[in-house]
Design a protein around this motif. Structure first.
Motif, PDB file in Angstrom:
ATOM      1  N   ASP A  83     -24.223   7.009  -8.457  1.00  0.00           N
ATOM      2  CA  ASP A  83     -24.690   5.756  -7.883  1.00  0.00           C
ATOM      3  C   ASP A  83     -24.570   4.676  -8.949  1.00  0.00           C
ATOM      4  N   ALA A  84     -24.031   3.516  -8.551  1.00  0.00           N
ATOM      5  CA  ALA A  84     -23.873   2.398  -9.491  1.00  0.00           C
ATOM      6  C   ALA A  84     -25.057   1.450  -9.358  1.00  0.00           C
ATOM      7  N   VAL A  85     -25.666   1.116 -10.495  1.00  0.00           N
ATOM      8  CA  VAL A  85     -26.902   0.339 -10.534  1.00  0.00           C
ATOM      9  C   VAL A  85     -26.727  -0.849 -11.483  1.00  0.00           C
ATOM     10  N   ILE A  86     -27.072  -2.049 -11.038  1.00  0.00           N
ATOM     11  CA  ILE A  86     -27.075  -3.176 -11.986  1.00  0.00           C
ATOM     12  C   ILE A  86     -28.325  -3.031 -12.856  1.00  0.00           C
ATOM     13  N   LYS A 110     -31.598 -10.048 -17.345  1.00  0.00           N
ATOM     14  CA  LYS A 110     -31.331 -10.206 -18.787  1.00  0.00           C
ATOM     15  C   LYS A 110     -30.049 -10.971 -19.090  1.00  0.00           C
ATOM     16  N   TYR A 111     -29.321 -11.382 -18.058  1.00  0.00           N
ATOM     17  CA  TYR A 111     -28.007 -11.979 -18.316  1.00  0.00           C
ATOM     18  C   TYR A 111     -28.021 -13.498 -18.274  1.00  0.00           C
ATOM     19  N   LYS A 112     -29.207 -14.055 -18.125  1.00  0.00           N
ATOM     20  CA  LYS A 112     -29.367 -15.525 -18.070  1.00  0.00           C
ATOM     21  C   LYS A 112     -28.491 -16.143 -16.972  1.00  0.00           C
ATOM     22  N   LEU A 113     -28.408 -15.469 -15.830  1.00  0.00           N
ATOM     23  CA  LEU A 113     -27.651 -16.001 -14.698  1.00  0.00           C
ATOM     24  C   LEU A 113     -28.540 -16.977 -13.931  1.00  0.00           C
ATOM     25  N   THR A 114     -27.931 -18.026 -13.379  1.00  0.00           N
ATOM     26  CA  THR A 114     -28.695 -18.877 -12.472  1.00  0.00           C
ATOM     27  C   THR A 114     -28.987 -18.037 -11.228  1.00  0.00           C
ATOM     28  N   ARG A 115     -29.917 -18.519 -10.409  1.00  0.00           N
ATOM     29  CA  ARG A 115     -30.265 -17.797  -9.191  1.00  0.00           C
ATOM     30  C   ARG A 115     -29.027 -17.621  -8.304  1.00  0.00           C
ATOM     31  N   THR A 116     -28.220 -18.675  -8.219  1.00  0.00           N
ATOM     32  CA  THR A 116     -27.002 -18.624  -7.398  1.00  0.00           C
ATOM     33  C   THR A 116     -26.029 -17.573  -7.914  1.00  0.00           C
TER      34      THR A 116
END
Ligand code: AMP
Ligand code: MN
Ligand code: MN
Ligand code: MN
Length: 274
Positions: free
Chosen positions: A183-186, A191-197
């Motif tokens: 199973d692949a899991v993020i 922790k990646y400082k991504l914007t919500r979008t």
């Protein structure tokens, strides 16, 4: 109680797989997954230690991947560690780690630290070399006063000794995990400082290529962050995972298996295995 994300000294953790097993057993962990960075070499030791019927070992790995300009971590849980394609990818990642380590050492030499590669290898003890081993060199040589500072001043993105790495793509990671029956899991999606979008874009894309799980609980988390990830998990109808991301007593603010519990509305990934 489960712990589906932790590290041994086969990557950048402190404990050996056997010590990790003991700690998990004492904590009452029912499902334990060792997820070392880009290696499965610690799994044998874990299976060797497991003489109990109360603890199930889930073979795992934490793959370093590139998606757009971001470096992400994807967990492969319940993988077949003998799968040829997976072993190929691991070889590739090891080569990238060695190449990067040599380049980091070159940059550190310019900062006045000689033979940083050999010194870092001594900490890695021939296991998978990574930036935390260089952080230890910087600390031992008095260039920084703690490991965090080694990342903020030298090893973190855009810092003096940062080297971008040619990790496998997100697509390659998900595809090899699935091929190996896992199973692949993020991992730790916040922790990646991504914007919500961007986070939503990532999760939607991840699902479209076969990813099926989100690590909703990862180490010490604020309740608001758990709620945010639980909402994303529900929105995309993904399974939910939970792990401490334990690296060692001093390195982690949390003990193995001691992370908060998953919100009850989510579908725990370990129900697949019971
Ligand atoms: P690598 O996979 O070699 O790039 O190393 C990444 C690992 O370094 C992460 O899994 C963490 O264990 C550790 N790490 C990353 N950033 C930091 C930081 N700012 N402070 C301390 N440890 C960090
Ligand atoms: Mn780590
Ligand atoms: Mn990680
Ligand atoms: Mn980790």
């Amino acid at each position: 109680m489960v712990d589906l994300h932790c590290h041994s000294n086969f990557s950048d953790g402190v404990l050996s797989p056997v010590e990790l097993y003991d700690a998990a057993y004492k904590s009452g962990v029912k499902y334990l997954s060792l997820t070392d960075h880009d290696t499965i070499a610690g799994l044998d030791g874990l299976h060797f230690a497991n003489l109990s019927n109360n603890l199930t070992i889930i073979n795992g790995i934490e793959l370093s991947v590139k998606w757009k300009k971001y470096n992400l971590h994807i967990l492969g849980l319940n993988i077949n560690p003998n799968h040829a394609e997976l072993l190929n990818i691991i070889e590739k990642q090891s080569a990238s780690r060695i190449e990067r380590a040599e380049a980091i050492a070159d940059l550190l030499a310019k900062c006045g630290i000689e033979n940083a590669y050999d010194k870092a290898l001594q900490y890695a003890k021939n296991h998978n070399i990574g930036r935390p081993h260089f952080a230890k060199v910087l600390l031992a040589e008095g260039f920084v006063t703690n490991l965090q500072e080694a990342f903020t001043n030298y090893l973190g993105e855009r810092k003096k000794a940062y080297v971008s790495t040619s990790w496998i793509s997100l697509e390659e990671a998900v595809s090899v995990i699935i091929a190996a029956g896992g199973d692949a899991v993020i991992a730790h999606p916040l922790k990646y400082k991504l914007t919500r979008t961007k986070l939503l874009e990532l999760v939607e894309y991840f699902k479209s290529i076969g990813g099926n799980c989100l690590e909703v609980i990862s180490g010490n988390m604020l309740q608001d962050d758990i709620t945010l990830l639980a909402n994303v998990c529900c929105k995309f109808d993904l399974l939910a995972s939970s792990g401490s991301d334990f690296h060692g007593e001093k390195m982690s603010k949390i003990q193995i298996g001691k992370q908060k519990v998953l919100p009850t509305e989510l579908k725990p990934i370990w129900h697949k295995w019971s």
